[in-house]
Design an enzyme around this catalytic site. Sequence first.
Site, mmCIF file in Angstrom:
data_model
loop_
_atom_site.group_PDB
_atom_site.id
_atom_site.type_symbol
_atom_site.label_atom_id
_atom_site.label_comp_id
_atom_site.label_asym_id
_atom_site.label_seq_id
_atom_site.Cartn_x
_atom_site.Cartn_y
_atom_site.Cartn_z
ATOM 1 N N CYS A 56 3.684 -3.612 15.691
ATOM 2 C CA CYS A 56 3.452 -3.531 14.253
ATOM 3 C C CYS A 56 2.938 -4.850 13.688
ATOM 4 C CB CYS A 56 4.752 -3.148 13.559
ATOM 5 S SG CYS A 56 4.618 -3.101 11.774
ATOM 6 N N CYS A 78 -0.926 6.367 9.943
ATOM 7 C CA CYS A 78 0.291 5.722 10.391
ATOM 8 C C CYS A 78 -0.097 4.580 11.319
ATOM 9 C CB CYS A 78 1.089 6.744 11.190
ATOM 10 S SG CYS A 78 2.797 6.707 10.816
ATOM 11 N N CYS A 93 9.052 -5.460 15.106
ATOM 12 C CA CYS A 93 8.541 -4.521 16.106
ATOM 13 C C CYS A 93 7.198 -5.018 16.652
ATOM 14 C CB CYS A 93 8.374 -3.146 15.490
ATOM 15 S SG CYS A 93 9.887 -2.564 14.693
ATOM 16 N N CYS A 134 3.723 8.547 0.721
ATOM 17 C CA CYS A 134 4.323 7.589 1.649
ATOM 18 C C CYS A 134 4.377 6.246 0.922
ATOM 19 C CB CYS A 134 3.457 7.515 2.906
ATOM 20 S SG CYS A 134 3.968 6.237 4.054
ATOM 21 N N CYS A 155 7.881 -7.297 6.258
ATOM 22 C CA CYS A 155 9.029 -6.595 6.825
ATOM 23 C C CYS A 155 10.031 -7.578 7.413
ATOM 24 C CB CYS A 155 8.590 -5.613 7.900
ATOM 25 S SG CYS A 155 9.981 -4.595 8.461
ATOM 26 N N GLU A 158 0.831 -1.201 0.000
ATOM 27 C CA GLU A 158 0.000 0.000 0.000
ATOM 28 C C GLU A 158 0.865 1.251 0.000
ATOM 29 O OE1 GLU A 158 -4.069 -1.577 2.076
ATOM 30 O OE2 GLU A 158 -2.466 -0.921 3.403
HETATM 31 S S1 SF4 Z 1 7.558 -0.765 12.404
HETATM 32 FE FE1 SF4 Z 1 6.832 -2.551 11.217
HETATM 33 S S2 SF4 Z 1 7.328 -2.062 9.072
HETATM 34 FE FE2 SF4 Z 1 8.607 -0.704 10.406
HETATM 35 S S3 SF4 Z 1 10.564 -1.827 10.800
HETATM 36 FE FE3 SF4 Z 1 9.177 -2.348 12.477
HETATM 37 S S4 SF4 Z 1 8.194 -4.265 11.791
HETATM 38 FE FE4 SF4 Z 1 9.052 -3.278 9.973
#
Ligand code: SF4
Length: 348
Positions: free
Chosen positions: A120, A338, A117, A106, A113, A93
Amino acid sequence: MEQKKDIRSLTKEDLREFFLSEGMEAYRGNQVYEWLWRKSVHSFDDMTNLSKELRQKLSDNFAINHIEVDLMQRSVDGTIKNAVRLHDGLVVESVLIPTAKRSTACVSSQVGCSLDCKFCATARLKRMRNLNPDEIYDQVVALDKESRIYYGRPLSNIVFMGMGEPLMNYKNVVSAIGKITSDEGLGISPKRITVSTSGVPKMIRNLADEGLKVKLAVSLHSAIDSIRTKIMPFNAKLNLSDLRESLQYWYSKTRSRITYEYVVWKGINDKESDIQALVDYCKFAPAKVNLIQYNPIDDGSFVQAGSEVVQNYVRTLENNRIIVTVRQSRGQDIDAACGQLANKSNLC
Ligand code: SF4
């Protein structure tokens, strides 16, 4: 069936050589390169200054693996979110964030990923693959078109803050930036591009050495190792002190202010000691802190701290002459804010 080579993986020189090897004039390569990048066409048939035979030759030998905007959604606040289908069917996206004077794109750099995190949801997807330079470029082109159509102006800024960690797809991100900033591409000034990373020290050094003149943002979220490791486990290996050394290197090479992205969560980083650690961490060079409003993901273990805590952060940072902004969410109604892309909470 053998897959045709993506023509956009070729340099201008490669294209010139292709035509020479076919017994044709090398300048045809320049023409094709211009169609592919500056004019951004997705079909050989659109290359109208080439003969029909020549276009056929190209399509016999190559493919143009372009993206498709599968779904475009518009928020009540004007934010636009594109669901972008890649040539192999995977989806990422990208978002257009308009303000009174700016249109910011963005863009995503990976499908899923590489990092983990805890706040996330993208981290749960795991990295499926890196985006190619042309897939990043195409996202920018699509958002630029939408900005012109809906807001009557071209893009003013680009942030690598969508899905994925851009510095874990370093080569392709740098190559895409090269195309975006080149006069043979979109001609957008590198000063209007921000690479937003969760903090990969080695790659921050490499980016500093690259001399691209882009801006750097770091998703910090805590300046205390034990806390940061809990919420961003890769911090156990790539810790805050390594990160700061790389940022010092970045500043010594670029003299460019560093932006820190930071969410204040209840019970996680809402104490005075957290605020002081942040001040101590970032005051070595000109800095800006963006305090970002958090959009929770489903399990509810991360909750945005109250406004009085956020205001305490603002006061203390300002008293220490650190620029601070409080970022309100945009496009929440279409899950474009976000932390909401692809039902995820990317804050890098
Ligand atoms: S916030 Fe999400 S997209 Fe960004 S580095 Fe951490 S795991 Fe990856």
